[in-house]
Design a protein around this motif. Structure first.
Motif, PDB file in Angstrom:
ATOM      1  N   VAL A 169      -1.832   4.954  -0.417  1.00 16.04           N
ATOM      2  CA  VAL A 169      -2.375   6.244  -0.853  1.00 16.04           C
ATOM      3  C   VAL A 169      -1.332   7.000  -1.684  1.00 16.04           C
ATOM      4  O   VAL A 169      -1.651   7.592  -2.726  1.00 16.04           O
ATOM      5  N   CYS A 173      -1.894   8.042  -5.479  1.00 16.56           N
ATOM      6  CA  CYS A 173      -1.806   9.464  -5.839  1.00 16.56           C
ATOM      7  C   CYS A 173      -0.749   9.688  -6.920  1.00 16.56           C
ATOM      8  O   CYS A 173      -0.922  10.516  -7.817  1.00 16.56           O
ATOM      9  N   VAL A 214      -8.330   5.000   0.585  1.00 17.04           N
ATOM     10  CA  VAL A 214      -7.768   3.963  -0.292  1.00 17.04           C
ATOM     11  C   VAL A 214      -8.843   3.397  -1.206  1.00 17.04           C
ATOM     12  O   VAL A 214      -8.633   3.214  -2.419  1.00 17.04           O
TER      13      VAL A 214
END
Length: 483
Positions: A169, A173, A214
């Motif tokens: 993640v 990001c 995810v």
């Protein structure tokens, strides 16, 4: 009785007092016997209670060798047996307390891990359970340990999965330019906090939400990569078309990496953010507006490059893209500037390929031309009346003349070699080898014929010179008188 006799007690009194003494002794004896009997009964009762507790503790602890926890019944006195039972009981009680603590610690850890897996809070209740007091055996303790080991392994696996998801993640990001903390907080606030007192959430709910995040971010990444790719493809085409400088391209090199599939997993930070995509699209729009104004300049630049390559080969460039005609076509709108550029680039590519194939022959042409220049210089040198002077320049010219004669002797071989290579080139490429508009083989043939004529002329001149010399010598000889 002797004392009583001296005192003067009567026989009846003396007998009465003896009976009283006997009765008093009997009462004391009976009281002592009762006390001893009561003490014995108490000792037996205490011993029985101790033995019962010892048996209960031995059974609860599951002692394998129970004989060591039995009171020696062959001991002579009850007090010794009671003392032995008391010491044994103290030992068993200590063992029970230690075993209870082990059960309590393991059970607390099991409940803690189970609560973490279930996603609920864990109460700090370490009081022994009712069943634990009756079954403190090693077998049951080992069952608890095995269960704890299984839970610890499951916790480790879950923690590994959580960390993998959180790392993924974070990476997604970073590439997408999204707020990692805000996204992770929606799953569970403890996933990014560094407080050791707050363990990382490993519940099924957390794992499920992380998997969903995810998947969502991966899908968004693919979507934005497609958007960026749609903007980068025309951007790269415009760069190549407009020959943009490296400095202008450098700011979008990270975005251009999206065109390389093998590099998609290592895209730079923020490259797939909406701001980055918008900036790339704006750059495409800017270059598109500039393209129309720079096409003429670019066409002329490409045409000049083509002419330079052709000039180095001593051939004429393609007349279909001469500057005047190209500019007229662009101004009239009859041809797409990109297509015209592609046509010139194709001509440049073919010219470079032919330049490479002519390289060996061109080197030999240059060698031949240099030899011809030396031959011309030697001819001029030979008619110079000052060539045998004593100056430094004359000495240098004499040395050059010696080298020139060696080079000139090689000219026929150079021409023959050059002609054979040229004919091989023409046979391979199915077209004549042109040099300054003429076929090189024809030029070489003409050169050979010219050299033959020149040699013939030189030979004739030498013979004439020889005849003139002989004639002059004959004229200067004295004539003999006849007798």
């Amino acid at each position: 009785q002797q004392l009583w006799g001296e005192i003067g007690k009567s026989r009846e009194e003396r007998e009465r007092m003896v009976h009283e003494l006997e009765a008093e002794c009997t009462r004391v004896y009976r009281r002592k016997v009762d006390e001893a009997t009561g003490e014995r009964a108490l000792l037996h009762q205490s011993l029985a209670a101790s033995e019962a507790e010892i048996a209960a503790l031995t059974a609860a602890l599951g002692a394998e060798n129970s004989t060591q926890f039995k009171v020696n019944k062959w001991t002579v006195s009850l007090n010794e047996r009671v003392s032995s039972a008391t010491a044994l009981l103290e030992e068993l009680r200590a063992m029970r307390a230690e075993r209870s603590k082990q059960f309590s610690d393991i059970r607390s850890e099991i409940e803690k891990i189970s609560a973490e897996i279930a996603g609920r809070s864990h109460g700090q209740d370490n009081s022994p359970r009712a069943g634990d007091a009756h079954d403190l055996t090693i077998r049951r303790l080992n069952d608890y340990r095995a269960r704890l080991s299984t839970l610890q392994k499951e916790k480790s696996e879950r923690l590994h999965k959580v960390l993998e998801h959180v790392t993924e993640v974070h990476s997604l990001c970073d590439v997408l330019g999204e707020d990692f903390i805000a996204i992770v907080n929606e799953v569970h606030p403890g996933l990014h906090e560094a407080d050791p007192g707050k363990p990382t959430s490993i519940s099924d709910t957390t794992l499920t939400r992380l998997s969903q995040v995810v998947a969502m971010l991966t899908s968004e990444k693919a979507k934005r990569a497609a958007m960026l790719r749609e903007a980068v493809v025309p951007l790269v085409e415009l760069w190549d078309l407009m020959d943009s400088p490296v400095e202008e391209r450098r700011g979008f090199q990270k975005a251009a990496a999206v065109l390389r599939p093998a590099k998609e997993e290592v895209l730079s930070s923020g490259v797939l953010s909406m701001a980055s995509i918008k900036r790339t699209e704006e750059e495409v729009e800017r270059l598109t507006r500039l393209k129309a104004g720079r096409m003429k300049e670019l066409v002329l630049k490409r045409r000049l490059e083509l002419e330079n390559i052709c000039r180095s080969m001593h051939v004429e460039p393609d007349a279909s893209t001469v500057p005047e005609k190209s500019i007229a076509l662009i101004d009239s709108g009859l041809v797409n500037p990109s297509e015209l550029m592609a046509s010139i680039d194709d001509q440049i590519a073919k010219a470079k390929e032919e330049h490479q194939s002519r390289k060996d022959i061109m080197e030999k042409i240059n060698k031949w031309l240099l030899a011809c220049e030396e031959e011309k210089w030697l001819d001029d040198h030979n008619v110079d009346e000052n060539r045998f002077s004593t100056g430094r320049t004359a000495r240098l010219n004499l040395k050059r003349a010696e080298k020139a004669r060696v080079i000139i002797m090689k000219i026929p071989a150079i021409v023959d070699n050059l002609m054979s290579r040229t004919l091989a080139w023409e046979s391979e490429r199915k077209k004549p080898f042109l040099y300054d508009g003429a076929r090189l083989v024809a030029v070489l043939e003409e050169h050979k014929q010219a050299r033959l004529r020149q040699e013939e002329e030189r030979r004739r001149l030498r013979e004439q010179k020889k005849l003139r010399t002989l004639f002059s010598e004959k004229e200067t000889m004295p004539r003999l008188k006849r007798p």
